[in-house]
Design an enzyme around this catalytic site. Structure first.
Site: not given
Ligand code: NDP
Length: 249
Positions: A153, A166
């Site tokens: 990030s 985070y």
């Molecule tokens: P979302 O919250 O939309 O999706 C996150 C995913 O991770 C979901 O499928 C969620 O599952 C899964 N997850 C969360 N906790 C767990 C757990 N305990 N065990 C298994 N799976 C888990 O996030 P994004 O798609 O936005 O983010 C994806 C990546 O990109 C992350 O690493 C985030 O930090 C990074 N990021 C995103 C940005 C953005 O603007 N979107 C910017 C910078 C970085 P469930 O659906 O079941 O909750």
């Protein structure tokens, strides 16, 4: 690499594991990798979401995926070993690993950041990628030029107020990527490791972090896939230990 154009068969016959594959960027990456020929292993905590992604991939006639339900917040060493045994027996190897799942946690000053949230965020965002990397290395070694992608990030590269655990977990992820890249560079079947900062992307996590923002101002996850393809496919062989941005700055 924001404009990378992947050949249609870029990931043909590759076996790729994506964490957090049920939603947001992970879902888009899983479907995109399948579209370019990969057999995708969908790992996440909400089975119903993983099944929806599975159905989407199947109905598009992409290679049949696999599902591994795993809650990264509670998973212990043994469960990672089980994942390894399952992939070994089904596929015999792993060609790609996208560490994508993460937890945002509270947006609050360190002074008020509670220890329980800190531990949860560290577990999902940093300890889980460590344990999964460790468990998958033997399978990645069975591949020709395997690729590991860590998700970072912008706050994992420069700290910013109120991003707490985070941000700090993402600094850790960058460190993990660098150590792994350095260690695996010399191995016989060199495994490369790089990180991606997706940049502001229209997902649930972004909406939670920026509730006042108009989501339509950010690209959809599908629009940031060129870099995800480049780093997973053979065009990035030899590229390792580097931190990338999926969107132009
Ligand atoms: P979302 O919250 O939309 O999706 C996150 C995913 O991770 C979901 O499928 C969620 O599952 C899964 N997850 C969360 N906790 C767990 C757990 N305990 N065990 C298994 N799976 C888990 O996030 P994004 O798609 O936005 O983010 C994806 C990546 O990109 C992350 O690493 C985030 O930090 C990074 N990021 C995103 C940005 C953005 O603007 N979107 C910017 C910078 C970085 P469930 O659906 O079941 O909750």
């Amino acid at each position: 690499m924001h404009n990378y154009e992947a050949p249609a068969d870029l990931l043909k016959d590759r076996v790729i594991l994506v964490t957090g594959a049920g939603d947001g960027i992970g879902k888009a990456a899983a479907i995109t990798y399948a579209r370019y020929g990969a057999t995708v292993i969908l790992l996440g905590r909400t089975l119903q979401k993983l099944e929806e992604v599975y159905d989407q991939i199947e109905s598009a006639n992409y290679p049949q995926p696999a599902i591994i339900p795993l809650n990264l917040e509670s998973a212990v060493d043994k469960e990672y070993e089980d994942v390894s045994v399952q992939i070994e027996s089904e596929f015999g190897r792993l060609d790609g690993l996208l560490h994508n799942a993460a937890l945002l946690g509270p947006r609050t000053p360190i002074e008020h950041y509670d220890a329980e949230s800190w531990n949860k965020v560290m577990k999902v965002n940093l300890t889980a990628p460590f344990l999964l990397t460790k468990a998958m290395i033997p399978l990645l070694r069975n591949s020709q030029n395997a690729s590991i992608i860590y998700t970072s990030s912008s706050v994992g590269r420069k700290g910013r107020a109120y991003w707490g655990g985070y941000a700090i977990s993402k600094f850790g992820v960058e460190g993990l990527m660098q150590v792994v890249a350095d260690e695996l560079d010399d191995s016989e079947n060199a495994i490369r490791a790089n990180s991606i900062n997706p940049g502001a992307t229209r997902t649930n996590m972004r909406a939670h972090a920026y509730p006042a923002e108009n989501p339509n101002n950010n690209p959809a996850p599908e629009e940031i896939m060129p870099l995800y393809l480049y780093l997973m496919g053979a065009d990035s062989v030899g590229v390792s230990g580097q931190a990338f941005d999926a969107q132009p700055k």
